[in-house]
Write an enzyme that holds these catalytic residues in place. Structure first.
Site, PDB file in Angstrom:
ATOM      1  N   SER A  94       1.019   5.840  -2.808  1.00 40.40           N
ATOM      2  CA  SER A  94       2.243   6.007  -2.013  1.00 40.40           C
ATOM      3  C   SER A  94       2.476   7.494  -1.775  1.00 40.40           C
ATOM      4  O   SER A  94       2.060   8.329  -2.598  1.00 40.40           O
ATOM      5  CB  SER A  94       3.439   5.435  -2.774  1.00 40.40           C
ATOM      6  OG  SER A  94       4.655   5.853  -2.173  1.00 40.40           O
ATOM      7  N   TYR A 139       8.041   5.255 -10.538  1.00 43.94           N
ATOM      8  CA  TYR A 139       7.166   4.850  -9.424  1.00 43.94           C
ATOM      9  C   TYR A 139       6.280   6.018  -8.975  1.00 43.94           C
ATOM     10  O   TYR A 139       5.070   5.850  -8.788  1.00 43.94           O
ATOM     11  CB  TYR A 139       8.053   4.363  -8.279  1.00 43.94           C
ATOM     12  CG  TYR A 139       7.322   3.801  -7.083  1.00 43.94           C
ATOM     13  CD1 TYR A 139       6.788   2.507  -7.116  1.00 43.94           C
ATOM     14  CD2 TYR A 139       7.185   4.541  -5.910  1.00 43.94           C
ATOM     15  CE1 TYR A 139       6.136   1.983  -6.007  1.00 43.94           C
ATOM     16  CE2 TYR A 139       6.538   4.019  -4.806  1.00 43.94           C
ATOM     17  CZ  TYR A 139       6.023   2.741  -4.846  1.00 43.94           C
ATOM     18  OH  TYR A 139       5.382   2.220  -3.746  1.00 43.94           O
ATOM     19  N   LYS A 185       2.217   6.178  -9.028  1.00 41.99           N
ATOM     20  CA  LYS A 185       1.431   6.332  -7.794  1.00 41.99           C
ATOM     21  C   LYS A 185       0.610   7.620  -7.811  1.00 41.99           C
ATOM     22  O   LYS A 185      -0.477   7.672  -7.238  1.00 41.99           O
ATOM     23  CB  LYS A 185       2.362   6.281  -6.577  1.00 41.99           C
ATOM     24  CG  LYS A 185       3.034   4.910  -6.389  1.00 41.99           C
ATOM     25  CD  LYS A 185       1.999   3.822  -6.156  1.00 41.99           C
ATOM     26  CE  LYS A 185       2.606   2.466  -5.868  1.00 41.99           C
ATOM     27  NZ  LYS A 185       1.607   1.433  -5.565  1.00 41.99           N
ATOM     28  N   ASP A 206      -0.799 -11.861 -13.875  1.00 45.49           N
ATOM     29  CA  ASP A 206      -0.043 -10.614 -14.032  1.00 45.49           C
ATOM     30  C   ASP A 206      -1.063  -9.481 -14.202  1.00 45.49           C
ATOM     31  O   ASP A 206      -1.762  -9.429 -15.210  1.00 45.49           O
ATOM     32  CB  ASP A 206       0.860 -10.746 -15.264  1.00 45.49           C
ATOM     33  CG  ASP A 206       1.632  -9.465 -15.554  1.00 45.49           C
ATOM     34  OD1 ASP A 206       1.400  -8.437 -14.878  1.00 45.49           O
ATOM     35  OD2 ASP A 206       2.459  -9.496 -16.488  1.00 45.49           O
ATOM     36  N   VAL A 207      -1.137  -8.593 -13.210  1.00 48.83           N
ATOM     37  CA  VAL A 207      -2.179  -7.555 -13.251  1.00 48.83           C
ATOM     38  C   VAL A 207      -2.023  -6.601 -14.433  1.00 48.83           C
ATOM     39  O   VAL A 207      -2.980  -5.925 -14.807  1.00 48.83           O
ATOM     40  CB  VAL A 207      -2.257  -6.747 -11.926  1.00 48.83           C
ATOM     41  CG1 VAL A 207      -2.704  -7.616 -10.772  1.00 48.83           C
ATOM     42  CG2 VAL A 207      -0.952  -6.019 -11.632  1.00 48.83           C
ATOM     43  N   ILE A 232       6.957   1.461   4.873  1.00 48.30           N
ATOM     44  CA  ILE A 232       6.359   0.340   5.598  1.00 48.30           C
ATOM     45  C   ILE A 232       7.329  -0.835   5.509  1.00 48.30           C
ATOM     46  O   ILE A 232       7.890  -1.103   4.433  1.00 48.30           O
ATOM     47  CB  ILE A 232       4.996  -0.057   4.964  1.00 48.30           C
ATOM     48  CG1 ILE A 232       4.076   1.174   4.791  1.00 48.30           C
ATOM     49  CG2 ILE A 232       4.330  -1.177   5.762  1.00 48.30           C
ATOM     50  CD1 ILE A 232       3.646   1.870   6.063  1.00 48.30           C
ATOM     51  N   ARG A 248       2.204 -11.392  -0.154  1.00 49.40           N
ATOM     52  CA  ARG A 248       3.173 -10.917   0.847  1.00 49.40           C
ATOM     53  C   ARG A 248       2.971  -9.437   1.161  1.00 49.40           C
ATOM     54  O   ARG A 248       2.117  -8.769   0.558  1.00 49.40           O
ATOM     55  CB  ARG A 248       4.603 -11.178   0.377  1.00 49.40           C
ATOM     56  CG  ARG A 248       4.971 -10.410  -0.866  1.00 49.40           C
ATOM     57  CD  ARG A 248       6.358 -10.769  -1.341  1.00 49.40           C
ATOM     58  NE  ARG A 248       7.005  -9.595  -1.892  1.00 49.40           N
ATOM     59  CZ  ARG A 248       8.170  -9.609  -2.529  1.00 49.40           C
ATOM     60  NH1 ARG A 248       8.814 -10.747  -2.675  1.00 49.40           N
ATOM     61  NH2 ARG A 248       8.700  -8.513  -2.991  1.00 49.40           N
TER      62      ARG A 248
HETATM   63  P1  NAD Z   1       5.921  -6.458  -1.820  1.00 51.13           P
HETATM   64  O1  NAD Z   1       7.012  -6.407  -2.822  1.00 51.13           O
HETATM   65  O2  NAD Z   1       6.181  -7.080  -0.494  1.00 51.13           O
HETATM   66  O3  NAD Z   1       4.629  -7.149  -2.450  1.00 51.13           O
HETATM   67  C1  NAD Z   1       4.222  -6.845  -3.747  1.00 51.13           C
HETATM   68  C2  NAD Z   1       3.153  -7.805  -4.167  1.00 51.13           C
HETATM   69  O4  NAD Z   1       2.769  -7.458  -5.501  1.00 51.13           O
HETATM   70  C3  NAD Z   1       3.584  -9.261  -4.195  1.00 51.13           C
HETATM   71  O5  NAD Z   1       2.537 -10.040  -3.634  1.00 51.13           O
HETATM   72  C4  NAD Z   1       3.699  -9.588  -5.687  1.00 51.13           C
HETATM   73  O6  NAD Z   1       3.338 -10.927  -5.999  1.00 51.13           O
HETATM   74  C5  NAD Z   1       2.683  -8.629  -6.275  1.00 51.13           C
HETATM   75  N1  NAD Z   1       2.964  -8.296  -7.667  1.00 51.13           N
HETATM   76  C6  NAD Z   1       4.061  -7.672  -8.175  1.00 51.13           C
HETATM   77  N2  NAD Z   1       3.953  -7.577  -9.510  1.00 51.13           N
HETATM   78  C7  NAD Z   1       2.762  -8.141  -9.852  1.00 51.13           C
HETATM   79  C8  NAD Z   1       2.102  -8.365 -11.089  1.00 51.13           C
HETATM   80  N3  NAD Z   1       2.620  -7.966 -12.277  1.00 51.13           N
HETATM   81  N4  NAD Z   1       0.892  -9.010 -11.065  1.00 51.13           N
HETATM   82  C9  NAD Z   1       0.358  -9.417  -9.899  1.00 51.13           C
HETATM   83  N5  NAD Z   1       0.950  -9.231  -8.699  1.00 51.13           N
HETATM   84  C10 NAD Z   1       2.133  -8.597  -8.684  1.00 51.13           C
HETATM   85  O7  NAD Z   1       5.452  -4.951  -1.654  1.00 51.13           O
HETATM   86  P2  NAD Z   1       4.658  -4.182  -0.479  1.00 51.13           P
HETATM   87  O8  NAD Z   1       5.644  -3.393   0.280  1.00 51.13           O
HETATM   88  O9  NAD Z   1       3.718  -5.102   0.200  1.00 51.13           O
HETATM   89  O10 NAD Z   1       3.827  -3.160  -1.366  1.00 51.13           O
HETATM   90  C11 NAD Z   1       2.446  -3.318  -1.626  1.00 51.13           C
HETATM   91  C12 NAD Z   1       1.920  -2.057  -2.279  1.00 51.13           C
HETATM   92  O11 NAD Z   1       2.132  -0.959  -1.396  1.00 51.13           O
HETATM   93  C13 NAD Z   1       2.645  -1.708  -3.577  1.00 51.13           C
HETATM   94  O12 NAD Z   1       1.719  -1.177  -4.486  1.00 51.13           O
HETATM   95  C14 NAD Z   1       3.647  -0.656  -3.138  1.00 51.13           C
HETATM   96  O13 NAD Z   1       3.994   0.192  -4.193  1.00 51.13           O
HETATM   97  C15 NAD Z   1       2.838   0.047  -2.077  1.00 51.13           C
HETATM   98  N6  NAD Z   1       3.659   0.801  -1.121  1.00 51.13           N
HETATM   99  C16 NAD Z   1       4.561   0.180  -0.346  1.00 51.13           C
HETATM  100  C17 NAD Z   1       5.307   0.925   0.559  1.00 51.13           C
HETATM  101  C18 NAD Z   1       6.341   0.311   1.464  1.00 51.13           C
HETATM  102  O14 NAD Z   1       7.051   1.077   2.144  1.00 51.13           O
HETATM  103  N7  NAD Z   1       6.440  -1.005   1.538  1.00 51.13           N
HETATM  104  C19 NAD Z   1       5.134   2.310   0.629  1.00 51.13           C
HETATM  105  C20 NAD Z   1       4.185   2.909  -0.192  1.00 51.13           C
HETATM  106  C21 NAD Z   1       3.440   2.148  -1.055  1.00 51.13           C
END
Ligand code: NAD
Length: 244
Positions: A141, A154, A158, A62-63, A187, A14
């Site tokens: 981030s 967090y 990051k 689980d990463v 985002i 996702r």
């Molecule tokens: P999201 O919550 O929509 O998706 C997170 C994804 O990570 C999911 O597919 C989930 O299955 C996976 N995940 C979570 N824990 C996991 C684990 N232990 N093992 C394997 N997979 C795992 O988040 P997003 O908004 O798509 O964020 C994606 C990346 O971008 C993240 O690293 C987030 O920190 C970073 N980010 C997001 C934003 C934002 O505004 N959305 C901003 C800066 C950075």
């Protein structure tokens, strides 16, 4: 175009990871997504990637689990034949002020976001070294650049990804492997859903809107493609100007 490449994308079920999987698939790359638990979301991403006529598989892993990542990477290599691009997008938040933050809140965020990124690099890099090339793209981030109140866990994870990216870039450059980070601002994904159209946040963004996952995916495709072959150790902000 990414024709003939295979990309392993964590968090591909996702949000930003899914958008990257679809973008790479549209450019002809085989796709292996790693997801935490939501099997139906993962299957949905796989089905959408396959519509571009490429092979796609999903792997539950689980990463933050070192040996599980080792097994998963070996399985992806066995199934797909090769891995050329690694995108570390899996991430979680457990936002709290320091006074309220538990040890578990801190450890879990650092384990998934930072150690998870290391685990994937650790187990994919021998494959890249044998293939004499590879691309690593880590999703950091702006919180890791600016710091954000309520996100000490967090932001630390990051910021750690930025150090990990630069050290990896230096270490693996002689092997023809590049490693870069993307630092998104706000985002629109499930992670930021509760923020809605928060006026305080929008006021801090010069472009006055949140970004779309597809905009991050465009940048990831650039960093994975031929046009970025001389870029390594870079951190690219994609934040509407917020952290400049
Ligand atoms: P999201 O919550 O929509 O998706 C997170 C994804 O990570 C999911 O597919 C989930 O299955 C996976 N995940 C979570 N824990 C996991 C684990 N232990 N093992 C394997 N997979 C795992 O988040 P997003 O908004 O798509 O964020 C994606 C990346 O971008 C993240 O690293 C987030 O920190 C970073 N980010 C997001 C934003 C934002 O505004 N959305 C901003 C800066 C950075």
């Amino acid at each position: 175009m990414l024709t003939g490449k295979t990309a392993l994308i964590t968090g591909g079920s996702r949000g930003i990871g899914k958008a990257i999987a679809l973008k790479f698939a549209s450019q002809g790359s085989q796709i292996a997504i790693v997801y935490a638990g939501n099997e139906s979301a993962a299957s949905q991403t796989v089905a959408e990637c396959e519509k571009f006529g490429v092979r796609a598989n999903a792997y539950k892993c689980d990463v933050s689990d070192f040996s599980a990542v080792k097994e998963t990477v070996a399985q992806v290599k066995a199934d797909m034949g090769r891995i050329d691009i690694l995108v570390n997008s899996a991430g979680i938040t457990r936002d709290k002020l320091i006074a309220m933050m538990s040890e578990t809140d801190f450890d879990s965020v650092v384990s998934v976001n930072l150690k998870g990124t290391f685990n994937m690099i650790k187990h994919c890099s021998p494959i890249f070294i044998r293939q004499r090339g590879g691309r690593i793209i880590n999703i950091s981030s702006v919180s890791g650049i600016m710091g954000n109140a309520g996100q000490t866990n967090y932001s630390a994870s990051k910021a750690g990804i930025i150090g990990l990216t630069k050290a990896t870039a230096r270490e693996l450059a002689p092997r023809g492997i590049t490693c870069n980070a993307i630092a998104p601002g706000f985002i629109k994904t499930d992670m930021t859903e509760e923020l809605g159209d928060n006026q305080e946040i929008l006021a801090a963004i010069p472009l006055k809107r949140m970004g779309q996952p597809e905009e991050v995916a465009e940048l990831a495709a650039f960093l994975a493609g031929d046009g970025a072959s001389y870029i390594t150790g870079e951190v690219v902000r994609i934040d509407g100007g917020m952290a400049m």
